[in-house]
Design a protein around this motif. Structure first.
Motif, short mmCIF file in Angstrom:
data_model
loop_
_atom_site.label_atom_id
_atom_site.label_comp_id
_atom_site.label_asym_id
_atom_site.label_seq_id
_atom_site.Cartn_x
_atom_site.Cartn_y
_atom_site.Cartn_z
N ALA A 88 8.87 20.46 64.44
CA ALA A 88 8.72 19.89 65.83
C ALA A 88 9.65 18.55 65.72
N VAL A 89 9.24 17.81 64.69
CA VAL A 89 10.30 16.46 64.34
C VAL A 89 11.74 16.98 64.10
N LEU A 90 11.78 17.73 63.23
CA LEU A 90 13.23 18.20 62.89
C LEU A 90 13.96 18.63 63.83
N GLN A 91 13.06 19.67 65.01
CA GLN A 91 13.94 20.24 66.13
C GLN A 91 14.33 18.90 66.93
N GLU A 92 13.62 18.02 67.10
CA GLU A 92 13.76 16.76 67.84
C GLU A 92 15.06 15.85 67.30
N ARG A 93 15.18 15.63 65.90
CA ARG A 93 16.14 14.98 65.31
C ARG A 93 17.50 15.73 65.39
N ALA A 94 17.48 17.21 65.25
CA ALA A 94 18.57 18.06 65.04
C ALA A 94 18.54 19.15 65.93
N PRO A 95 18.78 18.53 67.24
CA PRO A 95 18.69 19.75 68.41
C PRO A 95 19.82 20.63 68.37
N GLY A 96 19.61 21.99 68.73
CA GLY A 96 20.59 22.89 68.54
C GLY A 96 20.18 24.28 68.37
N ASN A 97 20.87 25.46 68.40
CA ASN A 97 20.34 26.75 67.91
C ASN A 97 21.13 27.49 66.85
N SER A 98 21.85 26.74 66.00
CA SER A 98 22.56 27.61 64.95
C SER A 98 22.17 27.62 63.72
N VAL A 99 20.94 27.05 63.52
CA VAL A 99 20.30 27.37 62.10
C VAL A 99 18.57 27.65 62.47
N PRO B 285 7.17 30.72 56.87
CA PRO B 285 5.99 31.77 57.00
C PRO B 285 4.42 31.48 56.58
N PRO B 286 3.48 31.69 57.31
CA PRO B 286 3.35 32.50 58.37
C PRO B 286 3.10 31.54 59.27
N TYR B 287 3.59 30.22 59.49
CA TYR B 287 3.21 29.30 60.26
C TYR B 287 4.04 29.40 61.72
N ALA B 288 5.52 29.06 61.51
CA ALA B 288 6.32 29.05 62.62
C ALA B 288 7.88 29.09 62.06
N ALA B 289 8.71 29.21 63.22
CA ALA B 289 9.96 29.00 63.06
C ALA B 289 10.78 28.48 64.07
N ILE B 290 11.73 27.75 63.75
CA ILE B 290 12.38 26.88 64.96
C ILE B 290 13.86 27.15 64.63
N GLN B 291 14.59 26.91 65.62
CA GLN B 291 16.05 26.86 65.61
C GLN B 291 16.56 25.49 65.81
N CYS B 292 17.52 24.97 65.18
CA CYS B 292 18.09 23.68 65.13
C CYS B 292 19.19 23.51 64.70
N ILE B 293 20.18 22.42 64.92
CA ILE B 293 21.20 22.03 64.43
C ILE B 293 22.41 22.40 65.28
N ALA B 294 23.19 21.68 65.90
CA ALA B 294 24.10 22.16 67.03
C ALA B 294 25.12 23.06 66.37
N GLY B 295 25.60 23.86 67.17
CA GLY B 295 26.60 24.85 66.61
C GLY B 295 26.70 26.19 67.42
N VAL B 296 27.07 27.01 66.89
CA VAL B 296 27.17 28.49 67.39
C VAL B 296 25.66 28.91 67.45
N ARG B 297 25.48 29.35 68.62
CA ARG B 297 24.24 29.96 69.16
C ARG B 297 24.12 31.49 68.94
N HIS B 298 22.95 31.83 68.16
CA HIS B 298 22.72 33.15 67.99
C HIS B 298 21.55 33.67 69.00
N THR B 299 21.46 34.76 69.61
CA THR B 299 20.81 35.37 70.48
C THR B 299 19.84 36.57 70.20
N ARG B 300 20.19 37.27 69.27
CA ARG B 300 19.76 38.63 68.71
C ARG B 300 19.91 38.72 67.33
N GLY B 301 18.95 39.46 66.80
CA GLY B 301 18.91 39.63 65.52
C GLY B 301 18.75 38.74 64.56
N THR B 302 19.15 38.93 63.14
CA THR B 302 18.97 37.94 62.04
C THR B 302 20.24 37.01 62.48
#
Length: 118
Positions: free
Chosen positions: A39-50, A55-72
């Motif tokens: 959550a702290v990383l997501q706040e400091r590096a907002p975005g959806n490119s990475v 696992p098995p705890y959580a996954a986030i998207q962060c860092i500004a750039g090209v956003r992906h919406t489906r698949g890997t």
């Protein structure tokens, strides 16, 4: 849309950190610490490119750039909880995590060195 992670309350974070540092962390303590640092990383590096996966705890998207919406996603970082906590707390350098194979990172913008430790 997935629920965004939020940093843990200070009292819960302190208790989990104490248990982790003493070597007596429970799975619940590990989950709280992993999610808190993501959550702290997501706040400091907002975005959806990475996508950062712990696992098995959580996954986030962060860092500004090209956003992906489906698949890997085109940029993925994955590691285990112990390695993530070592990176987040400065006990392990990003380059050392990559070099040892404890961190797997592929794609653009997957260098978290400038964001760590949290």
């Amino acid at each position: 849309m997935p629920r965004r992670l939020t940093p843990a309350p200070a009292d819960q974070l302190a208790a989990a950190r104490t248990a982790y540092d003493a070597g007596s962390a429970t799975p619940a303590d590990l989950r709280l610490l992993v999610k808190h640092h993501l959550a702290v990383l997501q706040e400091r590096a907002p975005g959806n490119s990475v996508e950062v996966r712990i696992p098995p705890y959580a996954a986030i998207q962060c860092i500004a750039g090209v956003r992906h919406t489906r698949g890997t996603p085109p940029a993925v970082i994955e590691t285990d909880a112990e390695t993530w906590l070592a990176l987040a707390t400065g006990r392990l350098a990003w380059a050392d995590g990559l070099g040892s194979g404890r961190v797997r990172a592929s794609g653009e913008r997957t260098d978290l060195a400038s964001y760590l430790p949290l």
